[in-house]
Design an enzyme around this catalytic site. Structure first.
Site, short mmCIF file in Angstrom:
data_model
loop_
_atom_site.label_atom_id
_atom_site.label_comp_id
_atom_site.label_asym_id
_atom_site.label_seq_id
_atom_site.Cartn_x
_atom_site.Cartn_y
_atom_site.Cartn_z
N ALA A 116 7.12 0.22 -2.84
CA ALA A 116 6.24 1.35 -3.12
C ALA A 116 7.02 2.26 -4.08
CB ALA A 116 5.87 2.09 -1.84
N ARG A 117 8.06 2.95 -3.56
CA ARG A 117 8.78 3.90 -4.42
C ARG A 117 9.39 3.28 -5.68
NH1 ARG A 117 12.21 6.58 0.24
NH2 ARG A 117 11.94 4.48 1.02
N ASP A 127 14.20 24.31 -15.82
CA ASP A 127 14.56 25.45 -14.97
C ASP A 127 14.75 26.72 -15.78
OD1 ASP A 127 14.51 24.00 -12.59
OD2 ASP A 127 16.56 23.29 -12.87
N GLU A 177 -5.98 -1.71 1.96
CA GLU A 177 -5.47 -1.50 3.32
C GLU A 177 -6.53 -0.79 4.16
OE1 GLU A 177 -1.26 -0.06 5.19
OE2 GLU A 177 -2.23 1.37 3.86
N CYS A 200 14.35 10.33 -3.34
CA CYS A 200 14.23 11.76 -3.00
C CYS A 200 12.95 12.08 -2.23
CB CYS A 200 14.27 12.59 -4.28
SG CYS A 200 12.91 12.21 -5.42
N HIS A 202 2.41 2.30 11.84
CA HIS A 202 2.50 3.76 11.79
C HIS A 202 1.80 4.40 12.99
CE1 HIS A 202 3.18 2.51 7.43
NE2 HIS A 202 4.35 2.75 8.00
N SER A 234 15.77 18.22 -17.71
CA SER A 234 14.70 18.54 -18.66
C SER A 234 15.12 18.26 -20.09
CB SER A 234 14.26 20.01 -18.51
OG SER A 234 15.31 20.87 -18.85
N TYR A 291 -1.38 5.15 13.60
CA TYR A 291 -2.83 5.06 13.53
C TYR A 291 -3.41 4.23 14.68
CZ TYR A 291 -1.84 7.21 9.06
OH TYR A 291 -1.40 8.06 8.09
N PRO A 344 0.83 -1.20 0.00
CA PRO A 344 0.00 0.00 0.00
C PRO A 344 0.87 1.26 0.00
CG PRO A 344 -0.78 -1.58 1.64
CD PRO A 344 0.52 -2.10 1.12
P1 ADP Z 1 17.17 21.56 -15.95
O1 ADP Z 1 17.00 21.16 -14.51
O2 ADP Z 1 16.12 22.51 -16.42
O3 ADP Z 1 17.31 20.41 -16.86
P2 ADP Z 1 20.03 22.08 -15.52
O4 ADP Z 1 20.55 23.34 -14.93
O5 ADP Z 1 20.11 20.84 -14.74
O6 ADP Z 1 18.54 22.40 -16.01
O7 ADP Z 1 20.78 21.80 -16.87
C1 ADP Z 1 21.08 22.79 -17.81
C2 ADP Z 1 22.23 22.29 -18.66
O8 ADP Z 1 22.37 23.17 -19.75
C3 ADP Z 1 23.57 22.29 -17.92
O9 ADP Z 1 24.15 21.02 -18.04
C4 ADP Z 1 24.39 23.36 -18.66
O10 ADP Z 1 25.75 23.02 -18.74
C5 ADP Z 1 23.75 23.37 -20.03
N1 ADP Z 1 23.88 24.64 -20.77
C6 ADP Z 1 23.60 25.88 -20.31
N2 ADP Z 1 23.79 26.81 -21.27
C7 ADP Z 1 24.21 26.13 -22.39
C8 ADP Z 1 24.56 26.50 -23.73
N3 ADP Z 1 24.49 27.75 -24.12
N4 ADP Z 1 24.93 25.53 -24.58
C9 ADP Z 1 24.96 24.22 -24.20
N5 ADP Z 1 24.64 23.82 -22.95
C10 ADP Z 1 24.26 24.74 -22.06
FE1 SF4 Z 2 9.68 8.81 -5.01
FE2 SF4 Z 2 11.90 10.10 -5.83
FE3 SF4 Z 2 11.76 7.46 -5.93
FE4 SF4 Z 2 10.27 8.88 -7.59
S1 SF4 Z 2 12.49 8.83 -7.56
S2 SF4 Z 2 9.63 7.11 -6.42
S3 SF4 Z 2 9.81 10.63 -6.32
S4 SF4 Z 2 11.68 8.69 -4.08
#
Ligand code: ADP
Ligand code: SF4
Length: 671
Positions: free
Chosen positions: A318-319, A636, A104, A345, A174, A396, A176, A29
């Site tokens: 779970a995770r 970011d 559960e 995390c 837990h 990202s 409860y 669960p």
């Molecule tokens: P996010 O969490 O959004 O993915 P990060 O800060 O973890 O962002 O990653 C951004 C990446 O982009 C870093 O690895 C950085 O080195 C790279 N970066 C930033 N500016 C440039 C650029 N002009 N050309 C190539 N890579 C870049």
């Molecule tokens: Fe949870 Fe982080 Fe594991 Fe994903 S990676 S299941 S958010 S602990």
């Protein structure tokens, strides 16, 4: 590919009372932050787990009666027949893939405040009720309350069976109700308090009565802590052992854990994989019934060891099942290297803690199965031959590239650094955060299997290069930089003196710059980084003071269940902590800090100030290109957030590529 015969034992069926689970993979669960409010979303999430090969899939905690109401944390519920059809969707979705469905059953007792139902909280004795110091107390249960509880539990068990569940829990872990009965602090003077037998009596009666009611068709499982919190760190098993001797053969399945939730649910910063083993290795010697337990198992070899060493019969997760719902299937197919390992995390737990749907750093599709139709293992094929340039290979950018690559697009990633992974990899070098690197590792491995995705390291991309390269689409994933001027949650404007050379940002620490002590780390971000940066600088031998306008270190980490461990580590490391203080002014050789309540100012002698306050997007390239090429930004660079937010952002970009978002609301709602 086929399964490595080594892992055959994990695929053996296991009888659990009157039912049989098809293999040893057992999703215990776990909360989803959706509960009774979003029945279709939960059903789709659990259905995907079953599809991924888990032999048993359980619900989250499921309230049996309005006197057990955890709002604003959404549990499942089986209060009446309406709940039977709603929760029945989950059982149905699990059965569709041949898995057993577990529920559960839960009474919160002193652990629930009943702010929604306004029923009186109940406990074995009168005392504080609810989470987070709610000004609420329980009524000490009298004999009629105990009779009522047993009736509610029974009625809920019958409803659970009607809803289609195969395994029905009596939940005694837990904070409860049943756990409060089991605790040595239960000194009721009647037959339900005092001695071990008396404290376990209610649990025993509930197991017997649940079996009598539904036991011919459903298995009855019990979740129980097998160690209690002790000064020796959770190895205190005397009391639980006595309970086991009293109850040992009664249930059909033991789901065992430890009393310390921050250990059971520990972040990887503090608690390694398989950490409950020492506390529970004795359990199988005192019962013949099958045993399941957890330990953030992400490695098939560890899972195998748990079974072969006779620690468990069923591998609980779970995770790991949230980060990768398809672990069993991947092992079955001989694709262990494709398991998307949980990084520990606890972002997934923050959903429940904030009363919002579950999110995961590694798995951007969790919680989106119903409302967006996202599946963790499949994605629509490409809709055009567009070529894509991704600038930046952080979480990202990597996620966007992988997901676009899987759709079949030709993708090029350009990364300024020598490694892929961005912040996931830089932060992984800080104390305790090594597993953050898994965010990059899994995606790097996926890219290695995608011939249509190529990457270039040490390639700082500028406008001219993009124009020259001329892709059809450009996605800017260049991340964000920590501010040096102190602007954050408390300060809306730069702090006086911020531009002195002694003021550095978290990025300087991440880059490995050598700093001169004494150092003040100013944490106005309040998640993990301020505490980790202070810990790192202290480990480097510097004299460190952590200053924060909050009343504790890394306060948002309460939602990830490790705030108190962080605070303990910081304090034990000899880092001075100044809470409820902001920085008023920075001079050469000193900082003035001000009490946020009284405005009283004190001066600390320092050589360096490290700001961990907020971040600024690295979006110059985006604005250089905007209007000239087809460009978007993600992660970011769009809006700084958690690594989970960045991964989601990259994934969403790829899902929507060449398509259209639903409008005006970009997802299905349940009403
Ligand atoms: P996010 O969490 O959004 O993915 P990060 O800060 O973890 O962002 O990653 C951004 C990446 O982009 C870093 O690895 C950085 O080195 C790279 N970066 C930033 N500016 C440039 C650029 N002009 N050309 C190539 N890579 C870049
Ligand atoms: Fe949870 Fe982080 Fe594991 Fe994903 S990676 S299941 S958010 S602990």
């Amino acid at each position: 590919m086929t399964r490595d015969p080594r892992f055959d034992v994990l695929f053996e069926p296991v009888p659990i009372g009157p039912v049989v689970t098809k293999n040893r993979f057992y999703q215990v669960p776990h909360c989803t932050g959706m509960g009774y409010r979003r029945p279709q979303s939960v059903a789709a999430l659990r259905g995907v787990k079953a599809e991924g090969g888990w032999g048993t899939v359980c619900t989250e905690y499921c309230s049996i009666h309005p006197s057990s109401d955890d709002e604003p944390f959404p549990s499942a519920s089986l209060w009446d027949d309406g709940d039977v059809s709603a929760l029945g969707l989950t059982a149905e979705a699990i059965h569709e893939h041949g898995a057993l469905a577990g529920v559960e059953l839960w009474h919160g007792g002193p652990g629930s405040s009943n702010f929604y139902s306004r029923e009186t909280p109940l406990g074995p004795m009168g005392g504080p009720a609810g989470h987070h110091n709610q000004p609420v107390q329980t009524k000490a249960m009298d004999k009629q309350d105990i009779r009522n509880l047993k009736r509610w539990h029974l009625e809920a068990a019958v409803r659970a069976q009607r809803a289609g569940f195969d395994i029905i829990y009596v939940y005694a872990a837990h904070w409860y109700l049943l756990n409060h009965f089991l605790r040595p602090s239960n000194v009721r003077s009647d037959e339900y308090g005092g001695s071990v037998e008396n404290r376990a009596r209610l649990l025993k009666e509930l197991i017997i009565e649940t079996k009598e009611a539904v036991g011919d068709q459903c298995a009855v499982a019990v979740r129980l802590p097998v160690s209690t919190n002790g000064p020796d760190g959770n190895q205190n098993t005397e009391d639980p052992r006595a309970m086991f001797e009293f109850l040992g053969e009664l249930p059909d399945l033991w789901d065992v854990t430890v009393q310390d939730y921050s250990m059971e649910m520990g972040t990887s910063r503090f608690i390694p994989e398989a950490s409950l083993v020492d506390a529970m290795s004795w359990v199988k010697t005192v019962t013949t019934k099958p045993v399941v337990s957890v330990g953030r198992f992400t490695s098939p070899d560890t899972m195998l060891r748990m079974v072969k060493d006779g620690i468990v019969d069923l591998v609980g997760a779970a995770r790991p099942s949230i980060a990768d719902p398809f672990i069993p299937k991947k092992i079955d197919d001989g694709r262990e290297d494709e398991i998307r390992e949980c990084i520990g995390c606890n972002i997934c737990y923050t959903g429940d803690q904030t009363g919002t749907p579950i999110r995961c750093t590694q798995n951007p599709s969790i919680g989106e199965e119903y409302r967006k139709g996202w599946h963790p293992e499949s994605i629509a094929p490409k809709a055009s031959d567009a070529t894509v340039l991704v600038v930046g290979a952080g979480p990202s950018g990597l996620e966007a590239a992988v997901a676009l690559g899987k759709r079949g697009y030709n993708v090029t990633i350009a990364e300024a650094r020598r490694t892929l992974g961005g912040r996931a990899v830089t932060e992984a070098a800080l104390p305790g955060l090594r597993q953050w690197a898994r965010v990059a590792e899994w995606r790097e491995n996926q890219i290695s299997k995608l011939p249509n995705v190529e990457f270039y390291l040490e390639s700082v991309v500028d406008k001219e290069q993009v124009l020259e390269f001329a892709p059809d689409k450009v996605v800017i994933a260049t991340g964000a930089s920590w501010r040096r001027d102190g602007v954050g949650r408390w300060h809306e404007k730069p702090i006086e003196g911020w531009d002195r050379p002694s003021v550095r940002s978290a990025d300087d620490v991440l880059a490995g710059d050598l700093l001169e002590g004494p150092v003040v780390v100013y944490d106005d971000d309040h998640y993990y980084l301020g505490g980790v940066v202070a810990e790192k600088l202290r480990a480097d031998g510097l004299d460190v003071t952590l200053v924060t306008p909050e009343s504790e270190v890394s306060t948002w980490s309460r939602h990830t269940e490790d705030q108190h461990r962080i605070q303990e580590r910081v304090m034990r490391a000899g880092i001075r902590v100044e809470t409820a203080k902001s920085i008023k002014r920075i001079e050469d050789g000193s900082v003035e800090i001000e009490c946020i309540y009284t405005e009283e100012v004190t001066t600390i002698a320092v050589k360096t100030v490290v700001m961990v306050t907020s971040r600024t997007p690295n979006d110059e390239l985006f604005f250089d290109l905007e209007g000239e090429v087809d460009v978007e930004r993600i992660g970011d660079c769009l809006a700084p957030g958690t690594i989970a937010t960045a991964v989601y952002s990259g994934h969403k970009y790829a899902r929507l590529f060449d398509g259209q978002e639903m409008v005006p609301v970009p997802f299905l709602r349940e009403r």
